[in-house]
Design an enzyme around this catalytic site. Structure first.
Site, PDB file in Angstrom:
ATOM      1  N   LYS A  76       0.861  -1.184   0.000  1.00 35.19           N
ATOM      2  CA  LYS A  76       0.000   0.000   0.000  1.00 35.19           C
ATOM      3  C   LYS A  76       0.898   1.236   0.000  1.00 35.19           C
ATOM      4  O   LYS A  76       1.924   1.255   0.682  1.00 35.19           O
ATOM      5  CB  LYS A  76      -0.897  -0.028   1.240  1.00 35.19           C
ATOM      6  CG  LYS A  76      -1.898   1.113   1.317  1.00 35.19           C
ATOM      7  CD  LYS A  76      -2.813   0.959   2.529  1.00 35.19           C
ATOM      8  CE  LYS A  76      -3.805   2.111   2.625  1.00 35.19           C
ATOM      9  NZ  LYS A  76      -4.735   1.952   3.764  1.00 35.19           N
ATOM     10  N   SER A 151      -9.709   2.283   3.107  1.00 35.88           N
ATOM     11  CA  SER A 151      -8.821   3.031   2.232  1.00 35.88           C
ATOM     12  C   SER A 151      -7.868   2.145   1.425  1.00 35.88           C
ATOM     13  O   SER A 151      -7.220   2.619   0.495  1.00 35.88           O
ATOM     14  CB  SER A 151      -7.990   4.018   3.061  1.00 35.88           C
ATOM     15  OG  SER A 151      -7.165   3.335   3.992  1.00 35.88           O
ATOM     16  N   SER A 175     -10.125  -0.272   7.248  1.00 37.69           N
ATOM     17  CA  SER A 175      -9.554  -0.070   5.909  1.00 37.69           C
ATOM     18  C   SER A 175      -8.852  -1.280   5.299  1.00 37.69           C
ATOM     19  O   SER A 175      -8.452  -1.231   4.141  1.00 37.69           O
ATOM     20  CB  SER A 175      -8.588   1.120   5.916  1.00 37.69           C
ATOM     21  OG  SER A 175      -9.296   2.320   6.015  1.00 37.69           O
TER      22      SER A 175
END
Length: 483
Positions: A76, A151, A175
């Site tokens: 990420k 997210s 998330s």
């Protein structure tokens, strides 16, 4: 090849039926073909990945392989990667090249994993749909008109589309788990402090936690083996022995006590998701688990408390982005005040600015007691609810999300509706507990996710239950019809 799990690919590499270079090139080619449609990657590290893959093949040939040698993974874009752009999905950090690796990156490097790219995300991890990224929205591979969740939506979409066998995510209010559920993959949020936050760009420091995202619980266990552990560079990291999370995957579920909280099955829950959770319950009962109805009475206060506490921490953490030291800097500032104002106004997106404003408000002298202090008290009550429940049950089963993936732009103009998409995940972060989301069915060709919540440091139990469930079902084997 891309349908194989990390565990299967690991065996193929050991058996020399494929090389790491071939494997890495296969996924790079797949990313080049499919990523333009999904937008799940911000950066693709082709040259770096192939160099790593050649080194991995050399280690495999010498019999010096470590746990993930030769396996391509995605990070990420919230984790600092030395000499590789780390944007956090923001214009503010679009030009930021980290001078060091985050501990999560370092740990996966030590395990031998190949960094294939950095995944798209909501700006500074603030969002539930991956529509808040400076680099554009990510699309759900099951339906390109729908969101992947957020997210960590880029990581979830990339794993679901089989662009990469595993990825990292972060979980501040859901998330990892919410996008895992919406994309039909397995995502684990570890206990707060189990995985180092060093080099992970902070959103809300008392809530943020890194974790694995993969097709299966077995793969998540392999990744967590590499990620978990004490780190002296992170003051919130807990010095506790790390078990081999793969060692207990097949343990019997006989005698397991599972709690069903009535507060998670009320108004707002889609009926198809409720039916899927009932099916999960029946499957686990066949394997020896017993179910007990429990109460988590302060659940309704979790979202309001979270949306006081997280913005408060965000407003403090994001104060460092001022156009002076690094990150976006406005053109031709007339003075220091102008530099601050314009750099932050131009560098941050609307959702980030909204949360900074809320956070600054709740921390202000006149409102601190009324909002922030009260939210901290509610946080303690929510933790106490879980502790009381764990006196009678081993784990708690809930839905992961109230609905399947919603349409792009459907909730972007309504922050409250967007915030409520995390209603079943937020309380876990407030309490600092571990939880896992895993595929549990479909509704109109869209994945449905279930969630298991465990007591502190009981990741092994969550992975064990999910793995046993995945041996009896094939939801995790389904993949979207992409090229």
């Amino acid at each position: 090849m891309h349908q194989k799990t990390i565990a299967e690919l690991k065996q193929d590499l050991r058996d020399k039926t494929i090389s790491s270079v071939e494997l890495t090139q296969h996924f790079l080619d797949r990313i080049k073909t499919i990523n333009p449609t999904l937008n799940s990657f911000i950066s693709i590290t082709e040259e770096y990945a192939l160099t790593q893959a050649k080194a991995a093949d050399a280690r495999l040939a010498k019999g010096e392989a470590t746990s993930l040698t030769g396996i391509p993974i995605a990070q990420k874009d919230i984790f600092c990667t030395k000499d590789i752009k780390t944007s956090c999905g923001s214009k503010m950090l679009d030009n930021f090249i980290a001078p060091y690796d985050a501990t999560v990156v370092e740990q996966l490097n030590k395990a031998g994993a190949i960094l294939i790219g950095k995944t798209n995300m909501d700006e500074f991890a603030m969002g539930s749909s991956n529509e808040n990224s400076y680099f554009g929205a990510v699309k759900n591979p099951w339906d390109l008109e729908r969101v992947p969740g957020g997210s960590s939506g880029g990581s979830a979409a990339a794993v679901a589309a089989r662009l990469v066998p595993g990825a990292t995510g972060t979980d501040t209010g859901g998330s990892i788990r919410q996008p895992a559920a919406l994309c039909g993959i397995t995502g684990l949020k570890p206990t707060y402090g189990r995985v180092s936050r060093y080099g992970m760009i902070a959103f809300a420091s008392s809530l943020d936690q890194a974790g694995p995202m993969a097709q299966t619980a077995e793969d998540a266990a392999l990744l967590l083996n590499a990620l978990a552990g004490h780190d002296a560079k992170d003051s919130t990291s807990i010095n506790k022995n790390v078990p081999d999370y793969t060692a207990t995957l097949t343990t019997s579920l006989e005698g397991l006590k599972v709690g069903l909280p009535k507060e998670y099955f009320g108004e707002g829950l889609n009926s198809s998701i409720a039916e899927s959770i009932e099916t999960v319950k029946k499957t686990l009962e066949k394997m020896g688990a017993t179910f007990i109805e429990i109460q988590l009475p302060h659940t309704d206060f979790a979202a309001p408390a979270y949306y006081v506490l997280a913005p408060a921490e965000c407003s403090s953490n994001l104060a460092r982005y001022d156009g002076v030291r690094y990150g976006y800097r406005c053109d031709k500032p007339v003075d220091l005040d102008d530099l601050y104002k314009r750099s932050r106004t131009e560098g941050f997106g609307s959702e980030v600015k909204r949360r900074i404003m809320i956070g600054t408000y709740v921390l202000s002298a006149g409102y601190y007691d009324a909002y922030y202090l009260k939210a901290q008290k509610i946080r303690r009550l929510i933790r106490d609810d879980f502790m009381k429940a764990f006196e009678t049950v081993d784990v708690i089963l809930t839905p992961a999300t109230p609905t399947p993936a919603f349409k792009l732009n459907e909730k972007i103009a309504d922050p409250v509706a967007m915030y409520l998409s995390d209603v079943y995940t937020i309380a876990v972060n407030l309490a600092g507990l571990p939880a896992i989301a895993f595929p549990a069915g479909f509704m109109d060709q869209l994945p449905i996710g279930a969630q298991l919540i465990g007591n502190y440091f009981e990741e092994a139990r969550l992975l064990n239950i999910t793995h046993r469930y995945q041996q009896e079902t094939d939801w995790h084997k389904q993949s979207p019809k992409l090229r």
